[in-house]
Write a protein that holds these residues in place. Structure first.
Motif, PDB file in Angstrom:
ATOM      1  N   SER A   2       0.842  -1.197   0.000  1.00 30.10           N
ATOM      2  CA  SER A   2       0.000   0.000   0.000  1.00 30.10           C
ATOM      3  C   SER A   2       0.875   1.243   0.000  1.00 30.10           C
ATOM      4  O   SER A   2       1.957   1.259   0.565  1.00 30.10           O
ATOM      5  N   LYS A   3       0.404   2.268  -0.686  1.00 33.96           N
ATOM      6  CA  LYS A   3       1.145   3.521  -0.670  1.00 33.96           C
ATOM      7  C   LYS A   3       0.372   4.541   0.162  1.00 33.96           C
ATOM      8  O   LYS A   3      -0.840   4.408   0.346  1.00 33.96           O
ATOM      9  N   ILE A   4       1.111   5.516   0.661  1.00 29.17           N
ATOM     10  CA  ILE A   4       0.485   6.489   1.552  1.00 29.17           C
ATOM     11  C   ILE A   4       0.061   7.702   0.750  1.00 29.17           C
ATOM     12  O   ILE A   4       0.868   8.313   0.050  1.00 29.17           O
ATOM     13  N   ILE A   5      -1.221   8.019   0.811  1.00 25.98           N
ATOM     14  CA  ILE A   5      -1.709   9.278   0.247  1.00 25.98           C
ATOM     15  C   ILE A   5      -1.876  10.236   1.418  1.00 25.98           C
ATOM     16  O   ILE A   5      -2.729  10.027   2.276  1.00 25.98           O
ATOM     17  N   PRO A   6      -1.056  11.283   1.495  1.00 26.65           N
ATOM     18  CA  PRO A   6      -1.184  12.189   2.634  1.00 26.65           C
ATOM     19  C   PRO A   6      -2.258  13.243   2.400  1.00 26.65           C
ATOM     20  O   PRO A   6      -2.347  13.808   1.313  1.00 26.65           O
ATOM     21  N   ILE A   7      -3.079  13.459   3.419  1.00 22.17           N
ATOM     22  CA  ILE A   7      -3.998  14.603   3.380  1.00 22.17           C
ATOM     23  C   ILE A   7      -3.557  15.523   4.505  1.00 22.17           C
ATOM     24  O   ILE A   7      -3.851  15.301   5.659  1.00 22.17           O
ATOM     25  N   GLY A   8      -2.810  16.515   4.209  1.00 19.99           N
ATOM     26  CA  GLY A   8      -2.276  17.428   5.206  1.00 19.99           C
ATOM     27  C   GLY A   8      -0.766  17.360   5.232  1.00 19.99           C
ATOM     28  O   GLY A   8      -0.186  16.635   4.439  1.00 19.99           O
ATOM     29  N   PRO A   9      -0.054  18.095   6.054  1.00 20.03           N
ATOM     30  CA  PRO A   9      -0.567  19.148   6.953  1.00 20.03           C
ATOM     31  C   PRO A   9      -1.120  20.361   6.206  1.00 20.03           C
ATOM     32  O   PRO A   9      -1.891  21.106   6.780  1.00 20.03           O
ATOM     33  N   TYR A  10      -0.715  20.552   4.960  1.00 16.16           N
ATOM     34  CA  TYR A  10      -1.321  21.631   4.170  1.00 16.16           C
ATOM     35  C   TYR A  10      -2.037  20.997   3.009  1.00 16.16           C
ATOM     36  O   TYR A  10      -1.412  20.380   2.161  1.00 16.16           O
ATOM     37  N   GLU A  16      -7.411  23.603   8.345  1.00 20.35           N
ATOM     38  CA  GLU A  16      -6.533  23.621   9.502  1.00 20.35           C
ATOM     39  C   GLU A  16      -5.407  22.617   9.310  1.00 20.35           C
ATOM     40  O   GLU A  16      -5.516  21.691   8.528  1.00 20.35           O
ATOM     41  N   PRO A  17      -4.313  22.788  10.069  1.00 17.76           N
ATOM     42  CA  PRO A  17      -3.220  21.835   9.930  1.00 17.76           C
ATOM     43  C   PRO A  17      -3.518  20.528  10.650  1.00 17.76           C
ATOM     44  O   PRO A  17      -3.836  20.531  11.828  1.00 17.76           O
ATOM     45  N   GLU A  18      -3.464  19.464   9.928  1.00 14.97           N
ATOM     46  CA  GLU A  18      -3.605  18.117  10.483  1.00 14.97           C
ATOM     47  C   GLU A  18      -3.088  17.179   9.413  1.00 14.97           C
ATOM     48  O   GLU A  18      -2.872  17.586   8.295  1.00 14.97           O
ATOM     49  N   LEU A  19      -2.830  15.932   9.774  1.00 16.06           N
ATOM     50  CA  LEU A  19      -2.302  15.009   8.776  1.00 16.06           C
ATOM     51  C   LEU A  19      -3.079  13.707   8.833  1.00 16.06           C
ATOM     52  O   LEU A  19      -3.130  13.053   9.867  1.00 16.06           O
ATOM     53  N   PHE A  20      -3.695  13.379   7.703  1.00 13.12           N
ATOM     54  CA  PHE A  20      -4.308  12.069   7.569  1.00 13.12           C
ATOM     55  C   PHE A  20      -3.463  11.261   6.610  1.00 13.12           C
ATOM     56  O   PHE A  20      -3.137  11.741   5.530  1.00 13.12           O
ATOM     57  N   LYS A  21      -3.113  10.065   7.028  1.00 13.76           N
ATOM     58  CA  LYS A  21      -2.384   9.197   6.111  1.00 13.76           C
ATOM     59  C   LYS A  21      -3.351   8.127   5.637  1.00 13.76           C
ATOM     60  O   LYS A  21      -3.822   7.316   6.440  1.00 13.76           O
ATOM     61  N   LEU A  22      -3.665   8.166   4.347  1.00 10.86           N
ATOM     62  CA  LEU A  22      -4.532   7.135   3.786  1.00 10.86           C
ATOM     63  C   LEU A  22      -3.632   6.058   3.195  1.00 10.86           C
ATOM     64  O   LEU A  22      -2.872   6.331   2.270  1.00 10.86           O
ATOM     65  N   TYR A  23      -3.704   4.867   3.729  1.00 13.98           N
ATOM     66  CA  TYR A  23      -2.928   3.756   3.176  1.00 13.98           C
ATOM     67  C   TYR A  23      -3.756   3.133   2.070  1.00 13.98           C
ATOM     68  O   TYR A  23      -4.762   2.486   2.338  1.00 13.98           O
ATOM     69  N   CYS A  24      -3.331   3.382   0.819  1.00 10.77           N
ATOM     70  CA  CYS A  24      -4.188   3.013  -0.314  1.00 10.77           C
ATOM     71  C   CYS A  24      -3.589   1.877  -1.114  1.00 10.77           C
ATOM     72  O   CYS A  24      -2.375   1.779  -1.267  1.00 10.77           O
ATOM     73  N   GLU A  25      -4.474   1.045  -1.640  1.00  4.72           N
ATOM     74  CA  GLU A  25      -4.073   0.088  -2.675  1.00  4.72           C
ATOM     75  C   GLU A  25      -4.871   0.472  -3.902  1.00  4.72           C
ATOM     76  O   GLU A  25      -6.078   0.290  -3.933  1.00  4.72           O
ATOM     77  N   GLY A  26      -4.195   1.017  -4.926  1.00  3.51           N
ATOM     78  CA  GLY A  26      -4.927   1.601  -6.036  1.00  3.51           C
ATOM     79  C   GLY A  26      -5.677   2.811  -5.519  1.00  3.51           C
ATOM     80  O   GLY A  26      -5.091   3.689  -4.915  1.00  3.51           O
ATOM     81  N   GLU A  27      -6.999   2.791  -5.701  1.00  2.86           N
ATOM     82  CA  GLU A  27      -7.799   3.918  -5.214  1.00  2.86           C
ATOM     83  C   GLU A  27      -8.463   3.590  -3.888  1.00  2.86           C
ATOM     84  O   GLU A  27      -9.114   4.448  -3.303  1.00  2.86           O
ATOM     85  N   TRP A  34      -4.147   9.236  11.707  1.00  3.36           N
ATOM     86  CA  TRP A  34      -4.108  10.681  11.681  1.00  3.36           C
ATOM     87  C   TRP A  34      -3.214  11.221  12.775  1.00  3.36           C
ATOM     88  O   TRP A  34      -3.023  10.600  13.805  1.00  3.36           O
ATOM     89  N   GLU A  35      -2.651  12.357  12.480  1.00  6.24           N
ATOM     90  CA  GLU A  35      -1.789  13.035  13.439  1.00  6.24           C
ATOM     91  C   GLU A  35      -2.294  14.453  13.584  1.00  6.24           C
ATOM     92  O   GLU A  35      -2.427  15.164  12.593  1.00  6.24           O
ATOM     93  N   THR A  36      -2.577  14.826  14.821  1.00  4.70           N
ATOM     94  CA  THR A  36      -2.848  16.238  15.063  1.00  4.70           C
ATOM     95  C   THR A  36      -1.708  16.729  15.955  1.00  4.70           C
ATOM     96  O   THR A  36      -0.730  16.030  16.142  1.00  4.70           O
ATOM     97  N   GLY A  37      -1.827  17.913  16.483  1.00  2.79           N
ATOM     98  CA  GLY A  37      -0.755  18.411  17.337  1.00  2.79           C
ATOM     99  C   GLY A  37      -0.004  19.551  16.695  1.00  2.79           C
ATOM    100  O   GLY A  37       1.001  20.021  17.211  1.00  2.79           O
ATOM    101  N   TYR A  38      -0.481  20.035  15.552  1.00  4.13           N
ATOM    102  CA  TYR A  38       0.170  21.170  14.900  1.00  4.13           C
ATOM    103  C   TYR A  38      -0.288  22.488  15.515  1.00  4.13           C
ATOM    104  O   TYR A  38       0.259  23.524  15.227  1.00  4.13           O
TER     105      TYR A  38
END
Lengths: 400, 309
Positions: A2-10, A16-27, A34-38
């Motif tokens: 799986s590859k990581i599709i990042p949503i954030g920090p920008y 707002e600043p936050e980071l979601f890491k979507l671990y995707c296979e294809g779509e 998720w990581e908050t703390g920014y």
């Protein structure tokens, strides 16, 4: 793999600043972290160094959009400790402010939701119709946002009876425009294709994750603090809890749009109530707050806001704990996003109307057996200073 | 020789197409602004955008990935779009090149920009660009067949002539759109153009709020300026191509210039309205839409043409 599709920090999806890491296979999204703390601002700690009157202005800044629900909950909390009964006029004014805020917050979310699915016309139109609500706020409170209306024992400003006509005019406009939006959106087949059956949260999911607010109500869980733990003028007016059955993004749109109409109706009734009360009776004088503990709840546009305050007889809170609705709502992403495509996952992320700066918390880690602190604030500050020094060094090295 | 160079590089070639494309881009943005209660950009904004990107902004290259391919892709996309543009514009303005199979060549050249977007995105090594590229690929697979069927239908209508000049000449008595099959083909080609131009509802390859401009995420500076130029060119030549296929040509002499301008403005207006009254669909939905519905309509049009409607 799986590859990581990042949503954030920008990212254009979230303001707002936050980071979601979507671990995707294809779509297809297989896992999400998720990581908050920014954006941590230490408001709870800061609150302990402010007097009760100052805390109102502080908690107003917990969230920019639902900026009245935190003072609302804090006022409920302090009035519980002090056993203060506020005048009816103040109750009506509090409810009017709270509901106007719900209207503008739901409109803001609805516009953004349009933007997130690429429908920028909806975004612009809804935000245009949100503008009269902010103008109304300016007329009533003097501010378009962060209204500074609440104090222990009542409100700081009166809504004079001669303003009621103007408020009603604006409400009629909002009602008309909301009807138009409901007509335009509820029958649009392309919007149905994008939002129906997407990010479904069942009733059990809501109960297991403890989700609140429109997120819960869209899954047929009729929880609403205004109804379950009545405060301000809500027991004095007729209104009903809006729920939907499906639990998908479309149901969340539906619940929020219908709640706008419900809020308009609540404000209408509050204005009628306001006419009966004598002008100027907007507060009960409170001399001191005794020692004690209290809890205050308020229904923010995103769900339940919870404040806990421990007082020690002085005019400072000894401990102030805040729980914002997004704190419980964003946990539902684990359920609503996994197994969806990236397109569906992004709109599911936005559908709970998350607000990250309300949610930022600092955690300390304690050893389970010995009870000693393993990792806490001091270590984090040390880590951060260490990192800053390292970055400075690298920059200096690169410059030479 | 001088005359040919003038045709290719100034009028009706490169310069004319690029400038008109820029103006149409302004028109599209202005209409969008009006629909959204905004003021919209000034007339020269597309040119400011292009020149600023080309001359002022820094071009940042991805650290990982193939830099050569990454930079070559925009150049190829402009070249492809421009060649298609010249092949469309030269017969449209009545210049006889003696080239009879040009419609087939144009069909192939029009796919080059989308292909180079994929190549450039994959060369950048960015995971978001990879998602964008895979979506663009799926989109090409879905709409190219529809576009081919629609062009084939027009060729059948023109009595199996594959020359643009013949198609224009045949429509002098009445444009192809004045029949049931012509209207069906118009609908099909408009929606295919929407996908080719990457406009909402078929902009999932760049989907700003999902994958932050997907295929183009790593492009900046002059490389991105070339991509913008390609988009301007495509925004002009696709409507002109549609004018030639169905609306009776695109002549720029005498009174015809008024009709030609109105035709192109009308088509772009239609595209703008579609893009402002729809949300972005998902790639699977777009594929289903083209594979089933658009292909079906195109085939119905072909059957109607066989029966003479």
């Amino acid at each position: 793999m799986s590859k990581i599709i990042p949503i954030g920090p920008y990212h254009p999806l979230q303001e707002e600043p936050e980071l979601f890491k979507l671990y995707c296979e294809g779509e297809i999204v297989k896992d999400i972290k998720w990581e908050t703390g920014y954006n941590h601002r230490g408001i709870e700690k800061l609150s302990e160094s402010k007097t009760f009157d100052q805390v109102f202005f502080l908690v107003e800044r917990v969230c920019g959009i639902c900026s009245t629900s935190h003072p609302f909950a804090f006022a409920n909390c302090m009035e519980e400790i002090g056993e203060v009964e506020i005048p009816d006029r103040a109750k009506y004014i509090r409810s009017i402010i709270g509901e106007l805020e719900r209207i503008h917050s739901h409109m803001l979310w609805f516009g953004l939701a349009g933007h997130f699915i690429g429908y920028n016309t909806v975004f612009m139109w809804v935000w245009k119709y949100r503008e009269p609500v902010l103008d109304l706020f300016e007329m009533i409170t003097g501010n378009r946002n962060s209204y500074a209306m609440f104090k222990i024992g009542g409100v700081r400003r009166d809504i004079e009876n001669n303003k009621i006509g103007k408020i009603k005019e604006t409400l009629d406009l909002i009602r008309k425009k909301t009807d138009m939006l409901i007509g335009a959106v509820m029958d649009d087949p392309v919007i149905h294709a994008r939002t129906k059956g997407v990010g479904i949260l069942t009733k059990d999911d809501i109960i297991n994750y403890g989700a609140v607010g429109p997120t819960a109500r869209a899954s047929d869980v009729a929880i609403d603090v205004r109804h379950d733990n009545p405060y301000a003028a809500y027991p004095l007016v007729n209104w009903k809890i809006i729920t939907a059955k499906e639990g998908d993004v479309f149901a969340k749109v539906e619940v929020r749009l219908l709640e706008i109409l419900e809020s308009v109706s609540i404000i209408d009734q509050c204005l009628e109530g306001l006419k009966k009360e004598k002008e100027g009776e907007i507060e009960t004088k409170v001399k001191a707050i005794p020692e004690g503990i209290g809890t205050g709840r308020a229904e923010a546009p995103r769900g339940e806001v919870f404040h806990f305050v421990k007082t020690n007889g002085s005019n400072y809170p000894e401990r102030h704990k805040i729980r914002a609705p997004s704190y419980v709502n964003i946990a539902t992403f684990k359920k609503s996003c996994i197994g969806q495509t990236i397109s569906d996952a992004t709109i599911s992320l936005a559908a709970v109307d998350p607000c990250y700066c309300c949610t930022e918390r600092l955690a300390s880690v304690y050893d389970k057996d010995t009870g000693t602190k393993v990792f806490g604030g001091e270590e984090l500050i040390k880590n951060s200073q260490q990192k800053t020094r390292e970055i400075q060094k690298t920059i200096l090295r690169n410059e030479h | 020789m001088g005359k040919e160079l003038f045709y290719y590089f100034v009028y009706p070639g490169f310069l004319f197409i690029a400038i008109t494309g820029g103006i149409l881009s302004w028109y599209d943005r202005k209409i969008t602004a009006w629909l959204q209660f905004r003021k919209g950009p000034p007339f020269l904004q597309p040119f400011y955008d292009f020149l600023k990107l080309l001359l002022v902004k820094e071009t940042i290259l991805p650290a990982k990935g193939s830099k050569m391919t990454f930079l070559l892709a925009p150049v190829l996309s402009v070249t492809g779009a421009m060649l298609a543009g010249i092949l469309i514009m030269v017969p449209a303005t009545g210049i006889d090149t003696g080239f009879t199979g040009d419609i087939i060549v144009i069909f192939y050249l029009l796919t080059i920009p989308s292909l180079t977007y994929i190549i450039g995105a994959l060369a950048s090594g960015n995971p978001l660009a990879a998602v964008g590229a895979s979506r663009e690929m799926k989109l090409i697979i879905s709409y190219e067949l529809t576009f081919l069927l629609a062009v084939a239908a027009v060729i059948m209508k023109a009595g199996l002539s594959i020359s643009m000049l013949d198609i224009i000449a045949l429509q002098q008595d009445g444009a192809f759109i004045g029949s049931i099959s012509g209207i069906l083909l118009f609908v099909v080609i408009i929606l295919t153009m929407q996908a080719k131009l990457g406009m909402v509802p078929f902009d999932m390859a760049e989907a700003e709020t999902e994958i932050t401009h997907g295929s183009f995420i790593e492009y900046s500076g002059s490389a991105y300026a070339l991509i913008k130029l390609t988009k301007y060119i495509m925004l002009f030549i696709l409507p002109v191509f549609l004018c030639i296929l169905l609306l009776g040509g695109f002549r720029l002499d005498g009174i015809h210039i008024l009709w030609s301008v109105l035709k192109v403005l009308g088509i772009v207006l239609l595209l703008t309205i579609i893009r402002n009254t729809n949300p972005r669909v998902k790639i699977a939905q777009a594929m289903r839409f083209f594979f089933i519905w658009m292909n079906l309509i195109a085939i119905i049009a072909i059957v109607l043409i066989l029966f003479g409607f």
